[in-house]
Design an enzyme around this catalytic site. Sequence first.
Site, PDB file in Angstrom:
ATOM      1  N   HIS A 187       8.560  -5.248 -55.561  1.00 15.89           N
ATOM      2  CA  HIS A 187       7.772  -6.165 -54.718  1.00 15.89           C
ATOM      3  C   HIS A 187       6.344  -5.617 -54.803  1.00 15.89           C
ATOM      4  O   HIS A 187       6.037  -4.602 -54.193  1.00 15.89           O
ATOM      5  CB  HIS A 187       8.347  -6.122 -53.296  1.00 15.89           C
ATOM      6  N   ASP A 313      14.041 -15.999 -52.650  1.00 17.03           N
ATOM      7  CA  ASP A 313      13.501 -15.098 -51.614  1.00 17.03           C
ATOM      8  C   ASP A 313      13.794 -15.671 -50.224  1.00 17.03           C
ATOM      9  O   ASP A 313      12.960 -15.593 -49.313  1.00 17.03           O
ATOM     10  CB  ASP A 313      11.999 -14.836 -51.801  1.00 17.03           C
TER      11      ASP A 313
HETATM   12  C1  NCD Z   1      10.760 -10.685 -46.596  1.00 12.06           C
HETATM   13  C2  NCD Z   1      11.723 -10.557 -45.451  1.00 12.06           C
HETATM   14  O1  NCD Z   1      11.597 -11.305 -44.469  1.00 12.06           O
HETATM   15  O2  NCD Z   1      12.619  -9.711 -45.505  1.00 12.06           O
HETATM   16  N1  NCD Z   1       9.737 -11.618 -46.230  1.00 12.06           N
HETATM   17  C3  NCD Z   1       9.039 -12.421 -47.069  1.00 12.06           C
HETATM   18  O3  NCD Z   1       8.118 -13.107 -46.627  1.00 12.06           O
HETATM   19  N2  NCD Z   1       9.342 -12.470 -48.351  1.00 12.06           N
HETATM   20  C4  NCD Z   1      10.248  -9.318 -46.917  1.00 12.06           C
HETATM   21  C5  NCD Z   1       9.239  -9.284 -47.998  1.00 12.06           C
HETATM   22  O4  NCD Z   1       9.582  -9.440 -49.165  1.00 12.06           O
HETATM   23  O5  NCD Z   1       8.068  -9.090 -47.684  1.00 12.06           O
HETATM   24 ZN    ZN Z   2       9.380  -9.021 -51.198  1.00 10.95          ZN
END
Ligand code: NCD
Ligand code: ZN
Length: 436
Positions: A187, A313
């Site tokens: 990430h 995601d």
């Molecule tokens: C992810 C989460 O909520 O776990 N959130 C996101 O906006 N993608 C964590 C992350 O990847 O930052």
């Molecule tokens: Zn992430």
Amino acid sequence: MWWLKDVWVIDPSQKISSPQNVLVQGGQVMEISPSLTEEEVLAKAQGESVETINGKGKFLFPGLIDVHTHLREPGQEDKEDILSGSRAAVRGGITAIMAMANTVPVIDNRSLVEFVRLQGERANYARVYPIGTVTKGMQGVELVEMADMKEGGAVAFSDDGKNIQNAEMMRLALEYAKLTGLPIISHCEDKELSGEGLMRRGIPSTRMGLRGIPASAESVIVARDLLLVEETKGKLHLAHISTKESVELIRRAKARGVDVTAEVNPHHLIFCDEEITITNTDLKVNPPLGMPADREALIEGLRDGTLDIIATDHAPHTQAEKARPFAEAPFGIASLETALSAVWQHLVVPRRLSLDRVIEAWSYAPAKRFGLRGGTLKPGAPADMVLFDPDFAEIIEPATLVSKARNTPFLGKTLQGFPVMVWVNGRLVQRNRTVL
Ligand code: NCD
Ligand code: ZN
């Protein structure tokens, strides 16, 4: 036995995109043939009953494999759990998910990896593959026992959400992961550059008075990790790429033969920073939505293969958390149930992407990169499949979502084009939008 009759099969693993008949028996794809008569099918069934599905006007493709899903179990079951998340997945046409490691506690040892894997098996909907962390407690200081975690079922390692800031630690992780043959998922976020930012830095962020995150917060770490993986000859997968600069860096690294794959999320392909309003946190996500030029570069990158994989995601949060003021609400979009339909409607129908490319990037490529079953309808492969009806329209409503989360920008909106039958290992798990 299942007989899917006269259905348009999309299977990039076999370069099939044409009307076919598909036979499924004993959990596996048995045969794909342009024409089959009833006598032939009955002969092959050898007395077993045959359920015939008229596939005219519909698509059949291998089930989607989502390499970036937050299932929140253990520890945050008010947001989602492995059962609700894997049910939401099959409702959305996703038959396998890779569960992100940023749970509470984080998945940083073998017993936790085995817990996630076993909960996935108990739930028995989508296949659930655990991702382990790279460092203990995701603290970025001490590496986990990767080989042991692989034995327990981990398919990759990631400190997602908490990027490893120390370049030497990242170099060690890439080097050490080579012993397992598994990729490190990065990430990419420089925490000093992203700071307390809430959305992409630009005119919309300035206008709303929201602290901005520069595109470089992602791209400088993409550049760093590409150099490190090239030097170590390790295996790297870049999560949720969102900037045009990152796309160009990956394109050049691939031209040099670096072992890297990269993923893009539907929301970065569909939305941009101009659509964010301060009163709605549904589009507050990390990495933040980019500018229209970023979105164009991501679509082009996915078309030309610079970006290999589509992943949701899926980041579920409670309604109470997302109802907080913009600055205080958590980052994340819940998307398992809407992602495929959104990609269909916003990208395939307007001819920005072909359905063949979408299935290649969301099913075949993930299976190849992470060594997972599925991603193909070759005879003998597990019958993880989706029957997709391009005409089926649905209003996205709380009452019909099976995920615990409601944090989707599509709530109250109508989408058209949905999976109407989904099988995992030959077992029907979703029919007419109802999870069985
Ligand atoms: C992810 C989460 O909520 O776990 N959130 C996101 O906006 N993608 C964590 C992350 O990847 O930052
Ligand atoms: Zn992430």
